[in-house]
Design a protein around this motif. Structure first.
Motif, PDB file in Angstrom:
ATOM      1  N   SER A   1       4.061  -3.737 -19.824  1.00  0.00           N
ATOM      2  CA  SER A   1       5.185  -3.333 -18.969  1.00  0.00           C
ATOM      3  C   SER A   1       5.279  -2.078 -18.264  1.00  0.00           C
ATOM      4  N   ASP A   2       4.382  -1.152 -18.772  1.00  0.00           N
ATOM      5  CA  ASP A   2       4.163   0.131 -17.861  1.00  0.00           C
ATOM      6  C   ASP A   2       3.236  -0.001 -16.823  1.00  0.00           C
ATOM      7  N   ASP A   3       2.750  -1.274 -16.669  1.00  0.00           N
ATOM      8  CA  ASP A   3       1.376  -1.211 -15.635  1.00  0.00           C
ATOM      9  C   ASP A   3       2.044  -1.957 -14.273  1.00  0.00           C
ATOM     10  N   LEU A   4       1.418  -1.424 -13.266  1.00  0.00           N
ATOM     11  CA  LEU A   4       2.035  -1.972 -11.806  1.00  0.00           C
ATOM     12  C   LEU A   4       0.968  -2.920 -11.331  1.00  0.00           C
ATOM     13  N   VAL A   5       1.374  -4.040 -10.671  1.00  0.00           N
ATOM     14  CA  VAL A   5       0.293  -4.585  -9.785  1.00  0.00           C
ATOM     15  C   VAL A   5       0.674  -4.680  -8.558  1.00  0.00           C
ATOM     16  N   ALA A   6      -0.091  -4.548  -7.367  1.00  0.00           N
ATOM     17  CA  ALA A   6       0.462  -4.335  -6.119  1.00  0.00           C
ATOM     18  C   ALA A   6      -0.801  -5.218  -5.023  1.00  0.00           C
ATOM     19  N   ARG A   7      -0.237  -5.391  -3.909  1.00  0.00           N
ATOM     20  CA  ARG A   7      -1.142  -6.280  -3.093  1.00  0.00           C
ATOM     21  C   ARG A   7      -1.363  -5.160  -1.788  1.00  0.00           C
TER      22      ARG A   7
ATOM     23  N   LEU B   1       0.996   6.486  -7.101  1.00  0.00           N
ATOM     24  CA  LEU B   1      -0.143   7.197  -7.481  1.00  0.00           C
ATOM     25  C   LEU B   1       0.316   8.838  -7.645  1.00  0.00           C
ATOM     26  N   LYS B   2       0.943   9.076  -6.565  1.00  0.00           N
ATOM     27  CA  LYS B   2       1.648  10.713  -6.569  1.00  0.00           C
ATOM     28  C   LYS B   2       2.487  10.866  -7.644  1.00  0.00           C
ATOM     29  N   GLU B   3       3.029  10.049  -8.093  1.00  0.00           N
ATOM     30  CA  GLU B   3       3.920  10.225  -9.191  1.00  0.00           C
ATOM     31  C   GLU B   3       3.171  10.129 -10.436  1.00  0.00           C
ATOM     32  N   MET B   4       2.414   9.120 -10.622  1.00  0.00           N
ATOM     33  CA  MET B   4       1.589   9.189 -11.833  1.00  0.00           C
ATOM     34  C   MET B   4       0.535  10.576 -11.928  1.00  0.00           C
ATOM     35  N   LEU B   5       0.154  11.028 -10.798  1.00  0.00           N
ATOM     36  CA  LEU B   5      -0.579  12.231 -11.029  1.00  0.00           C
ATOM     37  C   LEU B   5       0.196  13.340 -11.549  1.00  0.00           C
ATOM     38  N   ASP B   6       1.478  13.457 -11.019  1.00  0.00           N
ATOM     39  CA  ASP B   6       2.245  14.448 -11.339  1.00  0.00           C
ATOM     40  C   ASP B   6       2.525  14.417 -12.966  1.00  0.00           C
ATOM     41  N   ARG B   7       2.773  13.025 -13.343  1.00  0.00           N
ATOM     42  CA  ARG B   7       3.092  12.779 -14.869  1.00  0.00           C
ATOM     43  C   ARG B   7       1.939  12.818 -15.582  1.00  0.00           C
TER      44      ARG B   7
ATOM     45  N   ARG C   1       0.759  -1.169  -0.064  1.00  0.00           N
ATOM     46  CA  ARG C   1      -0.099  -0.177  -0.120  1.00  0.00           C
ATOM     47  C   ARG C   1       0.900   1.283  -0.127  1.00  0.00           C
ATOM     48  N   ARG C   2       2.049   1.439   0.853  1.00  0.00           N
ATOM     49  CA  ARG C   2       2.749   2.358   0.788  1.00  0.00           C
ATOM     50  C   ARG C   2       3.429   2.657  -0.738  1.00  0.00           C
ATOM     51  N   TYR C   3       3.830   1.812  -1.285  1.00  0.00           N
ATOM     52  CA  TYR C   3       4.578   1.847  -2.606  1.00  0.00           C
ATOM     53  C   TYR C   3       3.294   2.471  -3.519  1.00  0.00           C
ATOM     54  N   VAL C   4       2.047   1.738  -3.405  1.00  0.00           N
ATOM     55  CA  VAL C   4       1.122   2.210  -4.252  1.00  0.00           C
ATOM     56  C   VAL C   4       0.867   3.843  -4.121  1.00  0.00           C
ATOM     57  N   TRP C   5       0.686   4.175  -2.934  1.00  0.00           N
ATOM     58  CA  TRP C   5       0.437   5.762  -2.889  1.00  0.00           C
ATOM     59  C   TRP C   5       1.620   6.488  -3.211  1.00  0.00           C
ATOM     60  N   GLN C   6       2.865   6.254  -3.262  1.00  0.00           N
ATOM     61  CA  GLN C   6       3.884   7.013  -3.861  1.00  0.00           C
ATOM     62  C   GLN C   6       3.962   6.843  -5.206  1.00  0.00           C
TER      63      GLN C   6
ATOM     64  N   PRO D   1      -4.006  10.869  -3.917  1.00  0.00           N
ATOM     65  CA  PRO D   1      -3.744   9.398  -3.977  1.00  0.00           C
ATOM     66  C   PRO D   1      -4.814   9.007  -3.051  1.00  0.00           C
ATOM     67  N   ASP D   2      -5.239   9.585  -2.008  1.00  0.00           N
ATOM     68  CA  ASP D   2      -6.237   8.938  -1.139  1.00  0.00           C
ATOM     69  C   ASP D   2      -7.698   8.762  -1.722  1.00  0.00           C
ATOM     70  N   MET D   3      -7.809   9.926  -2.435  1.00  0.00           N
ATOM     71  CA  MET D   3      -9.136   9.911  -3.138  1.00  0.00           C
ATOM     72  C   MET D   3      -9.215   8.948  -4.337  1.00  0.00           C
ATOM     73  N   ILE D   4      -8.174   8.617  -5.071  1.00  0.00           N
ATOM     74  CA  ILE D   4      -8.134   7.689  -6.076  1.00  0.00           C
ATOM     75  C   ILE D   4      -8.420   6.434  -5.230  1.00  0.00           C
ATOM     76  N   LEU D   5      -7.937   5.872  -4.209  1.00  0.00           N
ATOM     77  CA  LEU D   5      -7.912   4.783  -3.482  1.00  0.00           C
ATOM     78  C   LEU D   5      -9.312   4.673  -3.025  1.00  0.00           C
ATOM     79  N   ARG D   6      -9.941   5.622  -2.355  1.00  0.00           N
ATOM     80  CA  ARG D   6     -11.130   5.591  -1.936  1.00  0.00           C
ATOM     81  C   ARG D   6     -12.158   5.538  -2.906  1.00  0.00           C
ATOM     82  N   ASN D   7     -12.102   6.137  -4.262  1.00  0.00           N
ATOM     83  CA  ASN D   7     -12.967   6.240  -5.436  1.00  0.00           C
ATOM     84  C   ASN D   7     -13.002   4.614  -6.082  1.00  0.00           C
ATOM     85  N   GLY D   8     -11.772   4.001  -6.022  1.00  0.00           N
ATOM     86  CA  GLY D   8     -11.677   2.787  -6.493  1.00  0.00           C
ATOM     87  C   GLY D   8     -12.481   1.788  -5.568  1.00  0.00           C
TER      88      GLY D   8
END
Length: 862
Positions: free
Chosen positions: A508-514, A455-461, A448-453, A572-579
């Motif tokens: 290749s540019d997708d990320l799966v996480a638990r 998401l923040k990077e992807m938002l900036d990108r 989850r911590r990695y996912v949060w980071q 990131p928090d809003m993305i996770l909550r909406n998902g």
């Protein structure tokens, strides 16, 4: 003198510092203990005052409730006088008819009809009742008086010759009634035996067919009501309560006539208008004045003699009954209350003093032991630090980072050299620790911590880009069942295989996480909306292939919630909550699918949250109310029970039915405190009804799945102990599905409740398992046929067959069967024909408030 020695800092040993710390600790504990004891004494005084105020207020509430209950009892008995008189008159005439019929059948053919009639007259002539006011009279249909015990000289005369005009009209009314029907009631004016005054009289008459004779009897309603009133007063006089039975009721007329006091009935033959107490107050006059000036009742204080002969101040609640020109009262003696308060205060003081004494002993002994042990340990620690130094030097390479001159305590300066040598080794481990904090230990996927980071990077990108990225929130369907069935090791292996399949199918540019448990996420690169759908379908497709685990082969499904960002979320928090919201919508849509997030999901979640907050407030602010729907006996139509149904008096939305808030209460766990409130309120109402003279055998309360627990048995026992109601007056209704969620626990809990005397019934029977195998396992006494079968019973043969089968099943198991949802006469007739014992539905009454339900009980057939 050596100047270098002067420049050395003054240092102290660890033991010295520790001894000083112990001394400060002991002083601080003593000061804190003094403050605590002083504060507790002040609290004890406040507690005593508070208890005294609450106890006195409680005593006042109790006597006020008792007096109101007695007033209601008097009024309800008076209302029933008319029906009681009619019932008694009918029973008397039926007895006379049986006597006449017995004589006729035994003498027919043996004696002449005239002799048989005389035998009947002789048998009934001397029979009296209701303080000798009641007697039997017999007329012919032609109007000849054959039996009239008050004046036998009128017998054999025609009524027009025997009675004045007013009496003739009454007898004409009687004969006309018997010409039209074989029995019935009449009401008319008739002279009292003294011949000076006429009163309203009720008579019941029945035609004796063999000789066309009118057999009747009657009584004066006013005198019958007075007789009933005397009986009620005598029952009230026998009531006593409180310590040493000091509590009793007194009833006086507004003019001072004494009817009831201290367990004795005086029938108004004694006047105590001028009675004074030790203060010179004319108590009866004052109470009479207060009762008439305060229709709602009020309190009165005076000095009165106790049963022991001592005089004491007494507080009474006085309530007038204007229609009878009387006032009712009861009270308590203040010295008895003060003794109770003093006993409570003394007990609390002794408990407190003993607690302080025990606490001080424990603290002193503990401080002595801790001080000795710590002193001993610190001396040893000083020696051990030297050992640590040599040990650390052997285990790690030398790498100095700390300046020993900045470290306090001589012993720790020695340790600092060895600590510096550990730093190099720690640096080597830091990279491994950083990896472990960002990855899941089971699947090696990002956490989850990695996912949060990420998401923040992807938002900036994604800022300023025409495309969106997507977060896919994935939850495996029914994963708990796999864990419960195959074990946690199989569940862990399944999670590892799922993570491998997801990793293989992604770009290749997708990320799966638990994220944890059975929750996964996929963060994609920039894509079109239709590409997100394609990826979701691929992920679901991967789960369709069988999984091979521990010799078991099975398929699973998942629910996927998709949130596009930055389109649908900006953090990131809003993305996770909406998902997460979209994923739950996918589950509600039937699972094994995906759902894109839209703003309505957040609004729905917000509404649910607001409703749960309001439910919490409703419990605190007493916004709930119980409605009661009667359950009636099929043959007599009499109310034999009631179902308690909760309503919410919402401050903004008005009265809400259970289906508008109970599902949310079950979802949030609030159903347990709400269920406790329903049981407590139902028992309070039952106690009040019993005090008012109602004899309703049972009240049924719905019992939810979440209430079936080991704790509920003790909780129900506590509620019953605090209530005046008996356990046999409550019945829990439980659905079949609730029983079968955990059959072993259900059986254990229901057996315990049954042993307490509580009845149990199956609600909505026929919609669930409807199995004999579970019916015989549980202590069930009643089956409730689901309304779905009753609704179409007039047109659907299947529903009729099912209903017949349930009734037959209930009878074979010696269970009561009740049908709910009865709304038409045809349904009623069918259930009567099938001998269903009890009925419930709109045909008899909708659920109504408690006060209106009492009126239904007043009108219920006897």
């Amino acid at each position: 003198m050596n100047n270098s020695r002067l420049r050395q800092p003054i240092t102290f040993s660890v033991v010295g510092y520790f001894l000083a710390t112990i001394a400060v600790f002991i002083l601080a504990c003593g000061f804190i203990g003094y403050l605590w004891i002083s504060n507790q004494y002040q609290y004890l005084e406040r507690d005593g005052e508070h208890f005294a105020q609450e106890y006195l207020a409680l005593q006042k509430q109790e006597i006020e409730a008792r007096v109101h209950s007695i007033k209601h009892y008097l009024q309800s008995e008076n209302k029933l006088a008319n029906n009681k008189l009619k019932t008694e008159l009918q029973q008397r005439v039926d007895q006379a008819y049986q006597i006449a019929e017995s004589i006729y059948l035994s003498q027919q053919g043996k004696n002449a009809d005239a002799d048989i009639k005389n035998m009947i007259y002789a048998a009934l002539r001397d029979l009296r009742f209701n303080q000798d006011r009641g007697y039997y009279f017999i007329y012919t249909l032609d109007g000849v008086v054959n039996l009239y015990p008050p004046d036998p000289s009128l017998e054999t005369k025609h009524y027009t010759d025997a009675f004045p005009q007013e009496g003739q009209d009454s007898i004409r009314q009687i004969i006309t009634l018997l010409h039209n029907q074989q029995e019935g009631f009449v009401s008319y004016q008739w002279l009292l035996p003294d011949g000076k005054k006429s009163l309203n009289k009720y008579s019941y008459l029945r035609l004796f067919k063999p000789y066309n004779l009118v057999i009747g009897t009657g009584d004066y309603l006013e005198l019958f009501e007075k007789q009933l009133k005397d009986e009620v007063y005598q029952r009230i006089a026998n009531i006593s309560f409180g310590p040493d039975k000091e509590g009793y009721y007194f009833i006086n007329s507004y003019d001072g006539d004494l009817y009831v006091t201290n367990g004795e009935y005086h029938a108004g033959q004694k006047n105590i208008w001028d009675t004074v107490d030790a203060r010179g107050t004319k108590v009866v006059q004052e109470n009479s004045r207060l009762a008439q000036q305060h229709p709602e009742g009020t309190f009165s204080t005076y000095v009165w003699e106790k049963n022991s002969g001592e005089e004491s101040e007494k507080v009474s609640f006085i309530l007038g009954v204007d229609e009878w020109k009387i006032f009712i009262g009861t009270g308590f003696y203040t010295d008895t209350v003060k003794n109770k308060i003093a006993l409570h205060v003394d007990a609390r003081k002794k408990e407190f003093e003993q607690g302080v004494f025990d606490t001080l002993k424990i603290i002193l002994v503990t401080m002595a032991i801790i001080g000795f042990l710590l002193y001993f340990m610190m001396r040893k620690l000083s020696q051990n630090l030297k050992v640590f130094r040599s040990n650390l030097e052997r285990s790690v390479d030398t790498l100095t980072h700390l300046n020993p001159e900045e470290i306090h305590f001589n012993e720790f300066r020695l340790v600092s050299d060895s600590v510096n040598k550990m730093i190099s080794g720690l640096n080597q481990r830091s990279a491994e620790l950083r990896h472990s904090t960002l990855h899941d230990h089971l699947t090696a996927l990002p956490n989850r911590r990695y996912v949060w980071q990420q998401l923040k990077e992807m938002l900036d990108r994604s800022q300023g880009q025409p495309l969106n990225a997507a977060l896919m929130f994935i939850d495996l369907d029914h994963f708990k069942e796999i864990n419960d069935t195959l074990g946690h090791s199989a569940g862990d292996e399944l999670l590892r295989q799922v993570s491998e399949r997801f990793t293989q199918v992604l770009r290749s540019d997708d990320l799966v996480a638990r994220l944890g448990g059975d929750e996964f996420t996929v963060i994609t690169g920039l894509l079109r909306d239709d590409e997100a759908e394609t990826i979701a379908r691929k992920l679901l497709g991967e789960l369709q292939r069988p999984f091979e685990i521990q010799t078991h082969s099975f398929r699973i499904t998942a629910s996927i919630g998709i949130c596009l960002f930055p389109k649908d979320a900006s953090t990131p928090d809003m993305i996770l909550r909406n998902g997460d919201s979209a994923m739950y919508q996918a589950k509600r849509n039937g699972r094994n699918g995906f759902c894109f997030y839209d703003s309505s999901m957040t609004e729905a979640a917000s509404k649910r949250f607001n409703l749960l907050e309001q439910l919490n407030q409703a419990l605190k602010n007493d916004q709930f109310e119980l409605y009661y729907q009667p359950q009636v006996n099929t043959e007599t139509g009499r109310i034999v029970a009631a179902e308690a149904l909760i309503r919410w008096n919402h401050p903004e939305r008005g009265l809400l039915a259970p289906d508008q808030f109970i599902p949310y209460a079950e979802e949030s766990g609030l159903i347990a405190p709400i269920g406790r409130w329903v049981i407590e309120q139902a028992l309070r109402d039952i106690s009040r009804w019993h005090a008012m003279g109602y004899t309703l055998p049972k009240v049924a309360v719905n019992f939810s799945t979440q209430q079936i627990s080991d704790l509920i048995v003790a909780e129900v026992a506590e509620i019953l102990q605090c209530s005046d109601a008996d356990a046999s007056s409550i019945e829990f209704e439980i659905t079949e599905s609730a029983l079968m969620e955990n059959p072993e626990l259900s059986r254990k809990v229901l057996q315990a409740l049954h042993q307490m005397g509580i009845s149990l019934s199956i609600d909505d029977f026929g919609q669930g398992y409807s199995s004999l195998s579970y019916l015989k396992q549980f202590p069930i006494s009643k089956l409730k046929i689901d309304r779905a079968f009753i609704r179409d019973i007039e047109v659907d043969e299947n529903d009729r067959a099912i209903t017949r089968a349930i009734i037959a099943l209930g009878k074979s198991l010696k269970m009561t069967v009740i049908a709910e949802g009865v709304e038409t006469e045809n349904q009623l007739q069918f259930l009567k024909d099938e001998q269903c014992e009890e009925l419930q539905g709109y045909l008899f009454s909708r659920p109504v408030p408690e006060e209106e339900f009492r009126r239904l009980m007043d009108r219920s057939p006897l």
